[in-house]
Each structure stands twice: as structure tokens, then as C-alpha cells.
Design a protein around this motif. Structure first.
Motif, PDB file in Angstrom:
ATOM      1  N   ASN A 441       0.815  -1.214   0.000  1.00 38.19           N
ATOM      2  CA  ASN A 441       0.000   0.000   0.000  1.00 38.19           C
ATOM      3  C   ASN A 441       0.848   1.263   0.000  1.00 38.19           C
ATOM      4  O   ASN A 441       0.344   2.364   0.191  1.00 38.19           O
ATOM      5  CB  ASN A 441      -0.919   0.008   1.232  1.00 38.19           C
ATOM      6  N   ASN A 442       2.124   1.096  -0.235  1.00 39.34           N
ATOM      7  CA  ASN A 442       3.073   2.193  -0.159  1.00 39.34           C
ATOM      8  C   ASN A 442       3.101   2.962  -1.475  1.00 39.34           C
ATOM      9  O   ASN A 442       3.141   2.370  -2.557  1.00 39.34           O
ATOM     10  CB  ASN A 442       4.459   1.601   0.162  1.00 39.34           C
ATOM     11  N   ASP A 443       3.099   4.300  -1.402  1.00 33.44           N
ATOM     12  CA  ASP A 443       3.136   5.120  -2.616  1.00 33.44           C
ATOM     13  C   ASP A 443       4.370   4.832  -3.457  1.00 33.44           C
ATOM     14  O   ASP A 443       4.297   4.766  -4.688  1.00 33.44           O
ATOM     15  CB  ASP A 443       3.106   6.606  -2.247  1.00 33.44           C
ATOM     16  N   ARG A 444       5.520   4.668  -2.788  1.00 34.16           N
ATOM     17  CA  ARG A 444       6.760   4.416  -3.535  1.00 34.16           C
ATOM     18  C   ARG A 444       6.694   3.066  -4.248  1.00 34.16           C
ATOM     19  O   ARG A 444       7.180   2.913  -5.369  1.00 34.16           O
ATOM     20  CB  ARG A 444       7.968   4.467  -2.580  1.00 34.16           C
ATOM     21  N   CYS A 445       6.088   2.085  -3.602  1.00 30.45           N
ATOM     22  CA  CYS A 445       5.906   0.773  -4.230  1.00 30.45           C
ATOM     23  C   CYS A 445       5.050   0.895  -5.484  1.00 30.45           C
ATOM     24  O   CYS A 445       5.394   0.369  -6.555  1.00 30.45           O
ATOM     25  CB  CYS A 445       5.261  -0.188  -3.230  1.00 30.45           C
ATOM     26  N   ARG A 446       3.944   1.610  -5.388  1.00 29.47           N
ATOM     27  CA  ARG A 446       3.064   1.776  -6.550  1.00 29.47           C
ATOM     28  C   ARG A 446       3.759   2.567  -7.652  1.00 29.47           C
ATOM     29  O   ARG A 446       3.556   2.305  -8.841  1.00 29.47           O
ATOM     30  CB  ARG A 446       1.761   2.464  -6.135  1.00 29.47           C
ATOM     31  N   LEU A 447       4.589   3.524  -7.253  1.00 31.08           N
ATOM     32  CA  LEU A 447       5.327   4.316  -8.229  1.00 31.08           C
ATOM     33  C   LEU A 447       6.308   3.443  -9.006  1.00 31.08           C
ATOM     34  O   LEU A 447       6.340   3.461 -10.246  1.00 31.08           O
ATOM     35  CB  LEU A 447       6.088   5.446  -7.524  1.00 31.08           C
ATOM     36  N   ASN A 448       7.112   2.664  -8.288  1.00 30.84           N
ATOM     37  CA  ASN A 448       8.095   1.809  -8.958  1.00 30.84           C
ATOM     38  C   ASN A 448       7.412   0.770  -9.844  1.00 30.84           C
ATOM     39  O   ASN A 448       7.862   0.505 -10.964  1.00 30.84           O
ATOM     40  CB  ASN A 448       8.986   1.126  -7.921  1.00 30.84           C
ATOM     41  N   LYS A 449       6.335   0.183  -9.350  1.00 35.00           N
ATOM     42  CA  LYS A 449       5.608  -0.800 -10.149  1.00 35.00           C
ATOM     43  C   LYS A 449       5.037  -0.168 -11.411  1.00 35.00           C
ATOM     44  O   LYS A 449       5.076  -0.756 -12.501  1.00 35.00           O
ATOM     45  CB  LYS A 449       4.478  -1.431  -9.329  1.00 35.00           C
ATOM     46  N   GLY A 450       4.520   1.042 -11.268  1.00 35.83           N
ATOM     47  CA  GLY A 450       3.956   1.726 -12.424  1.00 35.83           C
ATOM     48  C   GLY A 450       4.994   2.020 -13.486  1.00 35.83           C
ATOM     49  O   GLY A 450       4.748   1.848 -14.695  1.00 35.83           O
ATOM     50  N   MET A 451       6.170   2.443 -13.055  1.00 37.12           N
ATOM     51  CA  MET A 451       7.246   2.728 -14.006  1.00 37.12           C
ATOM     52  C   MET A 451       7.746   1.440 -14.664  1.00 37.12           C
ATOM     53  O   MET A 451       7.969   1.397 -15.877  1.00 37.12           O
ATOM     54  CB  MET A 451       8.392   3.448 -13.281  1.00 37.12           C
ATOM     55  N   LEU A 452       7.898   0.395 -13.886  1.00 35.83           N
ATOM     56  CA  LEU A 452       8.368  -0.876 -14.442  1.00 35.83           C
ATOM     57  C   LEU A 452       7.327  -1.500 -15.371  1.00 35.83           C
ATOM     58  O   LEU A 452       7.675  -2.084 -16.402  1.00 35.83           O
ATOM     59  CB  LEU A 452       8.738  -1.836 -13.303  1.00 35.83           C
ATOM     60  N   ASP A 453       6.053  -1.362 -15.023  1.00 33.88           N
ATOM     61  CA  ASP A 453       4.996  -1.831 -15.926  1.00 33.88           C
ATOM     62  C   ASP A 453       5.139  -1.162 -17.293  1.00 33.88           C
ATOM     63  O   ASP A 453       5.053  -1.820 -18.340  1.00 33.88           O
ATOM     64  CB  ASP A 453       3.612  -1.509 -15.360  1.00 33.88           C
ATOM     65  N   TYR A 454       5.336   0.135 -17.278  1.00 34.35           N
ATOM     66  CA  TYR A 454       5.471   0.891 -18.524  1.00 34.35           C
ATOM     67  C   TYR A 454       6.671   0.398 -19.331  1.00 34.35           C
ATOM     68  O   TYR A 454       6.576   0.152 -20.536  1.00 34.35           O
ATOM     69  CB  TYR A 454       5.622   2.380 -18.211  1.00 34.35           C
ATOM     70  N   LEU A 455       7.813   0.252 -18.655  1.00 36.90           N
ATOM     71  CA  LEU A 455       9.041  -0.128 -19.359  1.00 36.90           C
ATOM     72  C   LEU A 455       8.939  -1.532 -19.949  1.00 36.90           C
ATOM     73  O   LEU A 455       9.340  -1.769 -21.094  1.00 36.90           O
ATOM     74  CB  LEU A 455      10.237  -0.025 -18.415  1.00 36.90           C
ATOM     75  N   PHE A 456       8.390  -2.479 -19.192  1.00 38.27           N
ATOM     76  CA  PHE A 456       8.258  -3.839 -19.718  1.00 38.27           C
ATOM     77  C   PHE A 456       7.241  -3.897 -20.861  1.00 38.27           C
ATOM     78  O   PHE A 456       7.404  -4.684 -21.797  1.00 38.27           O
ATOM     79  CB  PHE A 456       7.886  -4.817 -18.605  1.00 38.27           C
ATOM     80  N   GLN A 457       6.222  -3.076 -20.778  1.00 37.91           N
ATOM     81  CA  GLN A 457       5.270  -3.010 -21.892  1.00 37.91           C
ATOM     82  C   GLN A 457       5.977  -2.501 -23.152  1.00 37.91           C
ATOM     83  O   GLN A 457       5.826  -3.060 -24.237  1.00 37.91           O
ATOM     84  CB  GLN A 457       4.108  -2.092 -21.518  1.00 37.91           C
ATOM     85  N   ARG A 458       6.770  -1.457 -23.023  1.00 37.56           N
ATOM     86  CA  ARG A 458       7.461  -0.872 -24.171  1.00 37.56           C
ATOM     87  C   ARG A 458       8.593  -1.773 -24.677  1.00 37.56           C
ATOM     88  O   ARG A 458       8.917  -1.757 -25.862  1.00 37.56           O
ATOM     89  CB  ARG A 458       8.017   0.507 -23.820  1.00 37.56           C
ATOM     90  N   LEU A 459       9.186  -2.552 -23.799  1.00 31.13           N
ATOM     91  CA  LEU A 459      10.270  -3.446 -24.223  1.00 31.13           C
ATOM     92  C   LEU A 459       9.797  -4.519 -25.209  1.00 31.13           C
ATOM     93  O   LEU A 459      10.605  -5.116 -25.922  1.00 31.13           O
ATOM     94  CB  LEU A 459      10.909  -4.121 -23.000  1.00 31.13           C
ATOM     95  N   GLN A 460       8.515  -4.762 -25.257  1.00 36.75           N
ATOM     96  CA  GLN A 460       7.994  -5.739 -26.207  1.00 36.75           C
ATOM     97  C   GLN A 460       7.917  -5.182 -27.632  1.00 36.75           C
ATOM     98  O   GLN A 460       7.700  -5.932 -28.579  1.00 36.75           O
ATOM     99  CB  GLN A 460       6.607  -6.202 -25.749  1.00 36.75           C
ATOM    100  N   ASN A 461       8.113  -3.869 -27.754  1.00 34.99           N
ATOM    101  CA  ASN A 461       8.140  -3.215 -29.062  1.00 34.99           C
ATOM    102  C   ASN A 461       9.601  -3.105 -29.512  1.00 34.99           C
ATOM    103  O   ASN A 461      10.403  -2.417 -28.890  1.00 34.99           O
ATOM    104  CB  ASN A 461       7.493  -1.834 -28.952  1.00 34.99           C
ATOM    105  N   LYS A 462       9.967  -3.789 -30.587  1.00 35.93           N
ATOM    106  CA  LYS A 462      11.362  -3.845 -31.022  1.00 35.93           C
ATOM    107  C   LYS A 462      11.923  -2.468 -31.365  1.00 35.93           C
ATOM    108  O   LYS A 462      13.096  -2.182 -31.111  1.00 35.93           O
ATOM    109  CB  LYS A 462      11.492  -4.781 -32.229  1.00 35.93           C
ATOM    110  N   LYS A 463      11.092  -1.629 -31.939  1.00 37.32           N
ATOM    111  CA  LYS A 463      11.551  -0.289 -32.308  1.00 37.32           C
ATOM    112  C   LYS A 463      11.886   0.538 -31.064  1.00 37.32           C
ATOM    113  O   LYS A 463      12.900   1.239 -31.029  1.00 37.32           O
ATOM    114  CB  LYS A 463      10.459   0.406 -33.134  1.00 37.32           C
ATOM    115  N   ILE A 464      11.035   0.432 -30.043  1.00 36.78           N
ATOM    116  CA  ILE A 464      11.288   1.167 -28.796  1.00 36.78           C
ATOM    117  C   ILE A 464      12.474   0.568 -28.057  1.00 36.78           C
ATOM    118  O   ILE A 464      13.295   1.299 -27.477  1.00 36.78           O
ATOM    119  CB  ILE A 464      10.029   1.178 -27.915  1.00 36.78           C
ATOM    120  N   LYS A 465      12.609  -0.754 -28.075  1.00 39.62           N
ATOM    121  CA  LYS A 465      13.746  -1.384 -27.402  1.00 39.62           C
ATOM    122  C   LYS A 465      15.070  -0.893 -27.993  1.00 39.62           C
ATOM    123  O   LYS A 465      16.065  -0.738 -27.273  1.00 39.62           O
ATOM    124  CB  LYS A 465      13.681  -2.906 -27.480  1.00 39.62           C
TER     125      LYS A 465
END
Length: 475
Positions: A441-465
């Protein structure tokens, strides 16, 4: 998805964590390797029924997800590389030469003092003790970073520390880096030449276009933006004649007033020749904590801002503009390489007391700069005038910070993002009154998860990678 637990073949599965990621499953392991699997492949993996002749099986084998073919030498080497900091000692040494400042920034973390107040400057004898303590660190890489207040308010002590540290290092032969974090308003040509001559890195604060910058960063009796960009331009022009000099860097802090202007902020950085930007959220320490209702925002609001900014940065990269976001680069280096990026908040345990030390104007030593910013001495671990280096780094507060930020002891141990993340016990204590805050329930936890979610989503795009690879120097 319904998994028949009786069919899971533990003899075939290399240790991993996983999470549902859209229509796929994201798997990670302790050396930071990752892979995406379809639901069908994930079930076959759990059952030990993947076809050994497929490209997927070979990829999972090479990334140490198949227990039958674990390369223990490779596992040990990668784990050692990612955690080498554990045996190195503090490398970052933040020196607060004064608490006085000529700015009244709305998000000031350090509760700075006015220029007229007395008793908040570091004297030369204390400065000498600070440098002597710094050089006791066994780490071969040493960074001395001047902070404040505004460090240029106490120029004689800044000058002494630079000269004394350089002289001392002639015998110690450490990889010494000195940097000054300043608002530049008190800079002049004489000081600038000294800093250039002594190879002092320069970092300022630039919060975006003039109106936004001046709303966040109030210069008493002046225009903060004009002062800042004048010296940024001056330094950039000087570098044209002396290209071996390091670039000037800049930081910004995102207030509520910044959330409307992600593109404008990035354009401002490009305008002044910056190739990197660090979109830092408020920490809610010091004044920013007291004004949270006025200048703060929710984690979800910040993440919306950050994602929009990241999309724009990626778009600019497609147009051959050189700009990256530092927070993303730190996480990507942990995801895509075996290197520790040196970002102390994303370590397990964190850098408090073992990766950095913070020295206050009066010689008090804290586990980290955030620990110094609290209104009590919970994270104070000694004083350079009374305590040896060994006594300082062996203090109980250092041990407590290590235990509280070791992810193996926390709910984080079950999280797919554990290899790339970290917690800050100082912020937990400041915001929740407990070193071991309720992390899910920690704000910092949600922040890090949100950023990592974004990065892993974008890593699936070869052009963005490919863009991300270029940021890490691999493309």
C-alpha cells in the motif's frame, strides 16, 4: 487461468517469479533475466512439457529458467556483478557546507535557512575532518557532492574541500569525482574558472519554462530562471572551446504545477542542450511534506504525467533527438544488463550507510541525505569530530536501515520486480512512522511498479527497445 497444482514439475522449473502481464506472463529471476510467455507456454513451462527443440526453450535455457540446465558459474558471476556494491563501502559522500540559501523553493526538502541567519556554515576544521573521514572508505570510487542550502553561500569551505581532497588523493589514488549542486545564482567567472580547473562537475536545477520554474523555485529579490539559464548558456559556450570538460547537468522536481506541462518541460531541456532529464516526484520531506496538500499529487497523477513524458521522449528519439529520462535509464540498466547503475534507492539493501554518507554543516553524519532531512536524529550515525569512520559505519542505524531495505525480508520477495527495485526506510519512517512500512500500500511501491509496468510493456516493441538500447550505449 486454472493451474493444476498437481501437474507443476518443480524438478524442471528454475527459480522465478511471475505476474500476469496483459495477455502474457512476465517471468523474472534473481539475476534479473526476464521473459514473456503466452498462457499456453506458461502452463507447459510449469508442467515441464516445453519442447526442447523450440527457440523458446533455448531462450529460457540461456536465461537460466530451466532447472536441468542451470549454469551455476554464470549465475554466480551475474549475481556477483549485480551486487558488487555490498563489499565496496560508501562511494557517494554528500557534504552540506551550509544550510543557508537565497531561494525559497516551494518543495524544499532540507528546511534551508535565510542568508542572514548565523551558525549554519561548515568551518574549515570540520571540513578537514569530513574529507579525512571520506577517504577512510575502502571504495576505490569516491564522489564528493556539495549540497545545501546553497553551497556557493559558503564558497571558502567549498574551495578548501576541493583543494584538500585533490591533494589528499595524490597519495590515495582513488577515482575521485567532485560535483557541485547549485542554483547558480551566486556563481561568477572567478568561481567558474576554479571549478573548471579542478574538474568539478556542475549540476543545477531547471524545472521547465520560465513561468513554471519561477513558481517552483523562488529567488529572493530576483528571477531564478534568468540566473540559471544564463550560467547554463555560459558553461555550454565555454565547453565549445574546451570540449574535454564535462557537460553541465540539471535536475528538476515535479510539483502539482508541473503536471500540465510534460512536453514543455522536455522541450525546455532540449532548448538548453541537455541530453538527459530526470523527472523526480516530490519526496514529502521538509517543506514539501508540510505543503503536501497544496503542491502534492497522488501516485497515479504522477504516473500519468511520467508516462506522457516518456511517450514524448520516445517520439523525439524516433525523430533523432537525443534525450533520455534518467529514472527510466536506471531501471533499464538493471533490466537489460548485469551492471549496478549506482542508484542507491534501487538496491537491496539500499545505499543508506553502505553506499552513501551525508555530512551536515556541523560535522554530524547521517546514513544518507534523506536521513539528514528529517526533523529528528533517528538516522544520525556519528560526528566526524568525535567518531572514527569505523564507529560511524558500524552504527546501529546503519544496520537497521540495511535490514529494513533488504527485500528478502519483505513482501517484495514475492514480487516479479524484485531484481530491479528497492525501498527507502527513511521515507517509510518519515511518511508512515515505521521502517517496515506496509509495502503493497506504499506510494513508492506503486510508483516503482507503475514505471516498471510501462518499461516492460514498451520493451515488447522492437523499435522502442532499440531506443532503450541506445540509452544504455548498446545500440
Amino acid at each position: 487461468m486454472n493451474i493444476d497444482l498437481d501437474k507443476i514439475n518443480l524438478d524442471k522449473i528454475g527459480f522465478c517469479r511471475f505476474k500476469k502481464f496483459g495477455r502474457k506472463y512476465l517471468l523474472t529471476n534473481d539475476i534479473g533475466e526476464y521473459i514473456f510467455l503466452t498462457e499456453k507456454s506458461f502452463i507447459r513451462f510449469l508442467e515441464g512439457n516445453l519442447d526442447k527443440k523450440t527457440e523458446l526453450y533455448k531462450k529460457m535455457e540461456s536465461r537460466e529458467f530451466i532447472r536441468d540446465y542451470l549454469d551455476f558459474d554464470n549465475l554466480i558471476e551475474k549475481y556477483r556483478s549485480r551486487n558488487a556494491f555490498l563489499a565496496q563501502g560508501p562511494s557517494l559522500h554528500i557534504v552540506v557546507v551550509t544550510l543557508r540559501c537565497n531561494h525559497k523553493c516551494i518543495y524544499c526538502q532540507v528546511s534551508s535557512r535565510s542568508l542572514e541567519e548565523k551558525g549554519y556554515d561548515m568551518d574549515i576544521p570540520t571540513a578537514r575532518k569530513v574529507v579525512d573521514t571520506i577517504f577512510c572508505s575502502p571504495n576505490k570510487n569516491i564522489t564528493i557532492e556539495f549540497q545545501g542550502g546553497e553551497p556557493l553561500v559558503n564558497w571558502p569551505t567549498v574551495k578548501f574541500i576541493v583543494e584538500y581532497a585533490r591533494e589528499k588523493n595524490k597519495k590515495r589514488e582513488k577515482d575521485l569525482w567532485i560535483t557541485l549542486v547549485s542554483n547558480f545564482s551566486l556563481l561568477d567567472e572567478k568561481k567558474l574558472k576554479f571549478l573548471f580547473k579542478n574538474r568539478v562537475g556542475l549540476c543545477t536545477s531547471l524545472d521547465g519554462p520560465e513561468k513554471l520554474h519561477n513558481k517552483n523555485r523562488i529567488l529572493i529579490g530576483g528571477n531564478s530562471y534568468e540566473k540559471t539559464v544564463y550560467w547554463v548558456k555560459r558553461i555550454n559556450n565555454y565547453r565549445k572551446e574546451h570540449p574535454k570538460l564535462n557537460r553541465v547537468n540539471a535536475l528538476l522536481t515535479i510539483s502539482r504545477y508541473s503536471l500540465k506541462y510534460p512536453k514543455e518541460i522536455i522541450d525546455e531541456y532540449l532548448k538548453w542542450g541537455f541530453s538527459t532529464i530526470h523527472l523526480r516526484p516530490l519526496s514529502y520531506l521538509g517543506l514539501s511534506g508540510k505543503l503536501k496538500d497544496k503542491i502534492g499529487y497522488s501516485t497515479e497523477e504522477f504516473l500519468r504525467f511520467w508516462r506522457e513524458a516518456m511517450d514524448y521522449i520516445i517520439e523525439l528519439n524516433f525523430k533523432k533527438k537525443k534525450i533520455s529520462e534518467r529514472g527510466a535509464v536506471v531501471m533499464l540498466r538493471k533490466i537489460l544488463t548485469d551492471q549496478d547503475p549506482g542508484y542507491l534507492d534501487l538496491r537491496s539493501p539500499c545505499g543508506a550507510g553502505i553506499g552513501q554518507l551525508s555530512y551536515n554543516y556541523n560535522g554530524d553524519v547521517f546514513t544518507c541525505d534523506e536521513g539528514r532531512m528529517l526533523e529528528d536524529d533517528v538516522f544520525k550515525i556519528g560526528n566526524v569530530k568525535r567518531n572514527s569512520y569505523q564507529e560511524i559505519v558500524s552504527h546501529d542505524a546503519v544496520k537497521a536501515a540495511c535490514i529494513a531495505s533488504c527485500l528478502d525480508n519483505l513482501p517484495c520477495d514475492y514480487c516479479c520486480y524484485k531484481p530491479y527495485c528497492g525501498v527507502c526506510p527513511v521515507l517509510n519512517y518519515a511518511l508512515y512512522g515505521n521502517l517496515f512500512a506496509s509495502l503493497p500500500n506504499n506510494d513508492r511501491c506503486r510508483l516503482n511498479k507503475g514505471m516498471l509496468d510501462y518499461l516492460f510493456q514498451r520493451l515488447q516493441n522492437k523499435k522502442i527497445k532499440k531506443v532503450f538500447d541506445k540509452w544504455l550505449g548498446a545500440g
